[in-house]
Design an enzyme around this catalytic site. Structure first.
Site, PDB file in Angstrom:
ATOM      1  CE  LYS A  34      25.905   9.490 -39.158  1.00 14.62           C
ATOM      2  NZ  LYS A  34      25.544   8.125 -39.636  1.00 14.62           N
ATOM      3  CG  ASN A  35      23.619  10.813 -42.439  1.00 14.01           C
ATOM      4  OD1 ASN A  35      24.165   9.844 -41.924  1.00 14.01           O
ATOM      5  ND2 ASN A  35      22.594  11.426 -41.878  1.00 14.01           N
ATOM      6  NE  ARG A 104      19.377   1.883 -43.540  1.00 18.18           N
ATOM      7  CZ  ARG A 104      18.713   0.776 -43.835  1.00 18.18           C
ATOM      8  NH1 ARG A 104      18.934  -0.307 -43.155  1.00 18.18           N
ATOM      9  NH2 ARG A 104      17.836   0.755 -44.823  1.00 18.18           N
ATOM     10  CB  CYS A 128      20.884   3.718 -34.979  1.00 11.72           C
ATOM     11  SG  CYS A 128      22.234   4.715 -34.341  1.00 11.72           S
ATOM     12  NE  ARG A 133      17.700   2.807 -40.177  1.00 14.43           N
ATOM     13  CZ  ARG A 133      18.785   3.512 -39.851  1.00 14.43           C
ATOM     14  NH1 ARG A 133      18.860   4.784 -40.164  1.00 14.43           N
ATOM     15  NH2 ARG A 133      19.813   2.971 -39.231  1.00 14.43           N
ATOM     16  CG  ASP A 320      19.121  11.892 -38.546  1.00 14.91           C
ATOM     17  OD1 ASP A 320      18.535  10.868 -38.153  1.00 14.91           O
ATOM     18  OD2 ASP A 320      19.947  11.877 -39.465  1.00 14.91           O
ATOM     19  CB  ILE A 342      11.096   9.295 -40.447  1.00 13.10           C
ATOM     20  CG1 ILE A 342      10.736  10.732 -40.875  1.00 13.10           C
ATOM     21  CG2 ILE A 342      12.054   8.663 -41.452  1.00 13.10           C
ATOM     22  CD1 ILE A 342      10.055  10.847 -42.223  1.00 13.10           C
ATOM     23  NE  ARG A 412      26.848   4.400 -36.136  1.00 12.25           N
ATOM     24  CZ  ARG A 412      25.609   4.759 -36.452  1.00 12.25           C
ATOM     25  NH1 ARG A 412      24.705   4.963 -35.508  1.00 12.25           N
ATOM     26  NH2 ARG A 412      25.267   4.925 -37.711  1.00 12.25           N
TER      27      ARG A 412
END
Length: 433
Positions: A34-35, A104, A128, A133, A320, A342, A412
């Site tokens: 996904k990312n 995002r 999220c 961030r 994650d 993080i 998502r």
């Protein structure tokens, strides 16, 4: 645009019923990352020619990014796991707020829009709610490349002064190795005049994937995957066909933890093993036998004992997978210490795990987890994407049927998770209220 909103509203009405106590077996197949897919899609803005990506997962975030690109004038053609993106006739440099606010990764469009058009107007991003961030690093990098950037009323406006409308190469040192900032600056720099360096760059596999795609388009990027990335700017980029998105290391890690929490031997593929080194190391430490052969990982859990983790940028343990790993540690023998370094707000799943009988104490951004003999089913909510996955994993091992809400988050980032788990022997069913 309406279809994305309707899908999100529909998932609000749905629950996942997870029946615990069933062993998993066989093979769980990993979808594209996904990312990585999201940022590769935004890279299509850099060229007038068609970019063809394969191994694209079926996710609401992908639908959202498609809608954003279409709103900018990109022609989007999706067939199965292949997507073709043609930005020959961009008719806008300002993606709509209502779409950006829920995704995002949409902010990544500011780099390629600025690099190609010389101007961009992008709302501050959503996604999220796991922490601040901030986009400060993105903005500092764009300013170093010569852009004039203003933030007002939640909108970031950037432009390149002068008649050429072309950014200028620069040396950029990031205060922290932000993945998003690294990717934004990298996409802006590939069309800049001169050489750019990004120091203290993020080293995540998704950054490497972006650099590989850009090079396939004619960019000159070197050093991706290390702390210093060098970019020799070019005047234009060409198209690219049949570029495969890397396998999703977070989905793969989630599947390995699903095997561990159900104490089930399982094969997870395809993976790129070096992307999972920290995860495999911790799973071995807690009692799992793991064999890596090519692009397949075979896990055979033994007695699960507590181990500590601290989330870190790649190649450290990924944030994650902190929530799924915590679910596993709730069933381990002994006490584990899980430190989130993080995102400051990424322990919301603790309260939900406690509803299922988990023994967890919080000290700031650290969770002290005492393993229990068995979790018990309860109605729970996934408060963000990875927390939702953690609830599903906890449900797989709990006594009874766990009802998981918050599927708008799960959808998502996980491609048809319930179908994959069901095929491997789990009892997981989606219900509409």
């Amino acid at each position: 645009m309406m279809a994305v909103a309707e899908a999100s509203q529909e998932s609000l009405k749905q629950r996942l019923n997870v029946s615990g106590g069933h062993a998993l077996k066989g093979t769980l197949r990993v979808s594209g990352a996904k990312n990585s897919a999201l940022v590769l899609m935004t890279a299509s803005l850099l060229s007038e020619e068609t970019i063809e990506l394969t191994n694209i997962p079926s996710l609401t975030d992908i639908d959202g990014m498609s809608a954003i690109l279409e709103a900018l004038g990109v022609q989007v053609d999706r067939q199965s796991d292949c997507i073709r993106l043609t930005a020959a006739e961009l008719n806008g440099s300002a993606p709509p707020y209502e779409l950006v606010n829920s995704l995002r990764a949409s902010f990544f469009s500011i780099g390629p829009l600025l690099g190609r058009l010389g101007h961009a107007r992008v709302p501050l991003p959503g996604g999220c709610r796991i922490g601040a961030r901030p986009v400060v690093e993105h903005i500092r990098g764009l300013k170093a490349l010569g852009a004039v950037v203003n933030v007002e009323h939640g909108i970031v406006t950037a432009s390149v002064p002068g008649s050429k409308k072309r950014l200028t190469g620069a040396q950029i040192v990031l205060d922290c190795p932000s993945v998003g900032a690294t990717e934004t600056i990298l996409m802006a720099a590939v069309l800049a005049d001169g050489v750019s360096t990004i120091e203290n760059a993020a080293q995540e596999p998704e950054v490497q994937d972006l650099a590989n795609l850009l090079n396939s388009m004619g960019a000159q990027v070197s050093g991706a995957g290390g702390p210093v990335i060098t970019v020799q700017g070019v005047e234009r980029l060409r198209g690219c066909t049949n570029y495969p998105v890397i396998p999703d290391r977070i989905e793969a890690g989630t599947f390995l933890m699903a095997a561990a929490i159900t104490r089930s031997p399982l094969v997870v593929e395809p993976v790129i093993p070096e992307h999972l080194s920290a995860v495999i190391h911790k799973l071995r430490d807690c009692g799992c036998s793991i064999e890596v052969k090519g692009r397949a990982v075979t896990i055979s859990p033994g007695e699960i004992t507590a181990v500590d983790i601290t989330t870190q940028p790649f190649p450290g343990f990924p944030t994650d997978l902190q929530a799924p790993f915590m679910a596993l540690m709730c069933t381990a023998k002994g006490t584990s210490v899980i430190s989130e370094k993080i995102y400051e707000n990424r322990l919301q799943h603790v309260a939900e795990l406690q509803r299922m009988g988990a023994s967890i104490r919080l000290k700031g951004s650290t969770a002290i987890v005492e393993g229990v003999a068995q979790l018990s089913a309860a109605p729970v909510t996934g408060t963000d994407l990875r927390a939702a996955a953690a609830m599903v994993l906890a449900g797989l091992s709990a006594k009874g049927i766990t009802e998981v809400a918050g599927l708008k988050h799960l959808d998502r980032g996980y491609d048809d998770l319930e179908a994959k788990l069901s095929a491997a022997g789990a009892e997981v069913k989606r219900n509409i209220l």
